[in-house]
Design a protein around this motif. Structure first.
Motif, mmCIF file in Angstrom:
data_model
loop_
_atom_site.group_PDB
_atom_site.id
_atom_site.type_symbol
_atom_site.label_atom_id
_atom_site.label_comp_id
_atom_site.label_asym_id
_atom_site.label_seq_id
_atom_site.Cartn_x
_atom_site.Cartn_y
_atom_site.Cartn_z
ATOM 1 N N HIS A 1 0.826 -1.211 0.000
ATOM 2 C CA HIS A 1 0.000 0.000 0.000
ATOM 3 C C HIS A 1 0.864 1.267 0.000
ATOM 4 C CE1 HIS A 1 -3.351 -2.659 0.979
ATOM 5 N NE2 HIS A 1 -4.167 -1.653 0.765
ATOM 6 N N LEU A 2 2.110 1.151 0.441
ATOM 7 C CA LEU A 2 2.929 2.352 0.611
ATOM 8 C C LEU A 2 3.437 2.918 -0.706
ATOM 9 C CD1 LEU A 2 4.982 1.482 3.826
ATOM 10 C CD2 LEU A 2 2.699 2.489 3.609
ATOM 11 N N ASN A 3 3.451 2.093 -1.771
ATOM 12 C CA ASN A 3 3.822 2.652 -3.076
ATOM 13 C C ASN A 3 2.786 2.338 -4.159
ATOM 14 O OD1 ASN A 3 4.386 -0.022 -3.616
ATOM 15 N ND2 ASN A 3 6.329 0.401 -4.647
ATOM 16 N N GLY A 4 1.575 2.052 -3.721
ATOM 17 C CA GLY A 4 0.466 1.956 -4.664
ATOM 18 C C GLY A 4 0.364 0.667 -5.444
ATOM 19 N N LEU A 5 0.978 -0.390 -4.978
ATOM 20 C CA LEU A 5 0.764 -1.689 -5.617
ATOM 21 C C LEU A 5 -0.576 -2.274 -5.200
ATOM 22 C CD1 LEU A 5 4.301 -3.358 -5.452
ATOM 23 C CD2 LEU A 5 3.203 -2.211 -7.384
ATOM 24 N N LEU A 6 -1.057 -1.860 -4.048
ATOM 25 C CA LEU A 6 -2.419 -2.168 -3.611
ATOM 26 C C LEU A 6 -3.065 -0.874 -3.134
ATOM 27 C CD1 LEU A 6 -1.957 -5.439 -1.482
ATOM 28 C CD2 LEU A 6 -2.969 -5.271 -3.757
ATOM 29 N N PHE A 7 -4.372 -0.801 -3.236
ATOM 30 C CA PHE A 7 -5.107 0.354 -2.744
ATOM 31 C C PHE A 7 -6.084 -0.093 -1.659
ATOM 32 C CE2 PHE A 7 -4.122 1.602 -7.199
ATOM 33 C CZ PHE A 7 -3.223 2.616 -6.877
ATOM 34 N N PRO A 8 -6.341 0.764 -0.687
ATOM 35 C CA PRO A 8 -7.161 0.351 0.459
ATOM 36 C C PRO A 8 -8.652 0.334 0.172
ATOM 37 C CG PRO A 8 -6.500 2.631 0.706
ATOM 38 C CD PRO A 8 -5.804 2.116 -0.523
ATOM 39 N N GLU A 9 -9.346 -0.476 0.952
ATOM 40 C CA GLU A 9 -10.812 -0.438 0.936
ATOM 41 C C GLU A 9 -11.293 0.845 1.593
ATOM 42 O OE1 GLU A 9 -13.599 -2.736 3.826
ATOM 43 O OE2 GLU A 9 -13.262 -4.059 2.123
ATOM 44 N N SER A 10 -10.576 1.239 2.632
ATOM 45 C CA SER A 10 -10.856 2.512 3.296
ATOM 46 C C SER A 10 -9.579 2.991 3.970
ATOM 47 C CB SER A 10 -11.982 2.370 4.330
ATOM 48 O OG SER A 10 -11.616 1.442 5.339
ATOM 49 N N GLY A 11 -9.540 4.261 4.316
ATOM 50 C CA GLY A 11 -8.336 4.836 4.887
ATOM 51 C C GLY A 11 -7.459 5.451 3.805
ATOM 52 N N THR A 12 -6.363 6.055 4.231
ATOM 53 C CA THR A 12 -5.496 6.768 3.300
ATOM 54 C C THR A 12 -4.021 6.448 3.538
ATOM 55 O OG1 THR A 12 -5.358 8.694 4.776
ATOM 56 C CG2 THR A 12 -7.106 8.705 3.096
ATOM 57 N N VAL A 13 -3.242 6.619 2.450
ATOM 58 C CA VAL A 13 -1.783 6.555 2.512
ATOM 59 C C VAL A 13 -1.260 7.811 1.833
ATOM 60 C CG1 VAL A 13 0.299 5.243 1.959
ATOM 61 C CG2 VAL A 13 -1.875 4.040 2.271
ATOM 62 N N THR A 14 -0.372 8.524 2.506
ATOM 63 C CA THR A 14 0.246 9.693 1.887
ATOM 64 C C THR A 14 1.763 9.576 1.969
ATOM 65 O OG1 THR A 14 0.159 10.964 3.957
ATOM 66 C CG2 THR A 14 -1.693 11.215 2.424
ATOM 67 N N VAL A 15 2.440 10.056 0.918
ATOM 68 C CA VAL A 15 3.895 10.154 0.875
ATOM 69 C C VAL A 15 4.233 11.621 0.673
ATOM 70 C CG1 VAL A 15 5.996 9.502 -0.343
ATOM 71 C CG2 VAL A 15 4.162 7.825 -0.037
ATOM 72 N N CYS A 16 4.947 12.190 1.625
ATOM 73 C CA CYS A 16 5.245 13.636 1.608
ATOM 74 C C CYS A 16 3.963 14.449 1.454
ATOM 75 C CB CYS A 16 6.228 13.975 0.500
ATOM 76 S SG CYS A 16 7.871 13.284 0.777
ATOM 77 N N GLY A 17 2.902 13.984 2.113
ATOM 78 C CA GLY A 17 1.642 14.714 2.131
ATOM 79 C C GLY A 17 0.757 14.507 0.925
ATOM 80 N N LYS A 18 1.217 13.729 -0.068
ATOM 81 C CA LYS A 18 0.429 13.510 -1.283
ATOM 82 C C LYS A 18 -0.187 12.116 -1.286
ATOM 83 C CE LYS A 18 3.238 16.669 -4.061
ATOM 84 N NZ LYS A 18 4.085 16.806 -5.275
ATOM 85 N N SER A 19 -1.427 12.020 -1.703
ATOM 86 C CA SER A 19 -2.149 10.755 -1.704
ATOM 87 C C SER A 19 -1.519 9.766 -2.681
ATOM 88 C CB SER A 19 -3.612 10.980 -2.086
ATOM 89 O OG SER A 19 -4.262 9.757 -2.381
#
Length: 249
Positions: free
Chosen positions: A49-67
């Motif tokens: 999830h941290l580099n977008g190989l999977l996306f969440p059902e709910s919740g968020t992941v940001t890198v340097c403040g960007k989704s």
């Protein structure tokens, strides 16, 4: 300064299995974190999830403040992932081709590509093997080639999923030293493992996962003592009452 943040992250697989359950974590730039857990605890799912190989059902992941979900390409340039199975990550016909694959996709000029490849291969002690076919490499060399391919992208964060899996002692020592060197040069490092023995002495933080949830998070020396209840073997030095000791010097 935080570089990665996850907030109430949940992920459910297609068969209905809950892979991540309300995971909220913040990682500071330059931090060396080990994420430990038994098989099926959610470690690999979380990393992806941290580099977008999977996306969440709910919740968020940001890198340097960007989704990450809104711009996964940008996230993948900043956050590199070394898979547990190095063979699945190797795509080039030669060591050079494989290391150059990422920079080529960034549309860099040939001089920049050559420079990045040379620096990455030197860092993992594979310089001189540029024309070698990857399937002729040893298991440890393949793992280091996978690391080189990520290094050539110049990410700010290195994710490593079970980096010591199926490696012999000399190869494991080389990979550990590579991880330590990366951290010393300023990289943010996140390593998942079910075997703390090899790397925990060099980490600043230990996160423990079980059943898709974070169950412990803190300084390794304070967390590792009760780790057996989560199906994780503590380092031998801890069991012998000697505290956390480095596996290699």
């Amino acid at each position: 300064m935080s570089i990665i943040q996850t907030s109430h992250l949940c992920h459910r697989f297609s068969d209905g299995t809950l892979g991540l359950d309300d995971v909220t974590l913040t990682f500071s730039e330059g931090e060396f974190t080990v994420i430990a857990g038994a098989n099926g605890s959610g470690k690999t799912t979380f990393l992806r999830h941290l580099n977008g190989l999977l996306f969440p059902e709910s919740g968020t992941v940001t890198v340097c403040g960007k989704s990450v979900e809104k711009d996964p390409s940008a996230a993948r340039q900043m956050v590199g992932l070394v898979f547990q199975d190095a063979d699945s990550q190797i795509v080039g016909e030669t060591v050079y081709d494989d290391t150059a694959f990422g920079p080529e996709n960034l549309a860099l000029d040939r001089q920049q590509i050559n420079q990045r490849v040379d620096q990455a291969l030197a860092a993992v002690e594979l310089r001189g093997l540029e024309n070698r076919r990857p399937h002729h490499l040893s298991g440890g060399q393949k793992r280091r080639l996978a690391i080189a391919g990520v290094l050539a992208m110049a990410p700010r964060v290195m994710l490593m999923d079970e980096p010591f899996s199926n490696l012999d002692f000399p190869a494991t020592c080389r990979v550990i030293r590579q991880i330590i060197d990366l951290h010393r040069t300023g990289s943010t490092i996140i390593v998942t493992t079910h075997d703390l023995e090899k790397v925990i002495a060099h980490a600043q933080r230990l996160v423990v996962m079980a059943n898709g949830r974070v169950v412990e998070d803190g300084v390794p020396a304070q967390v590792v003592g009760g780790i057996e209840r989560y199906g994780i073997r503590p380092p031998c030095s801890v069991k012998l009452g000697r505290g956390i000791q480095p596996w290699v010097n």
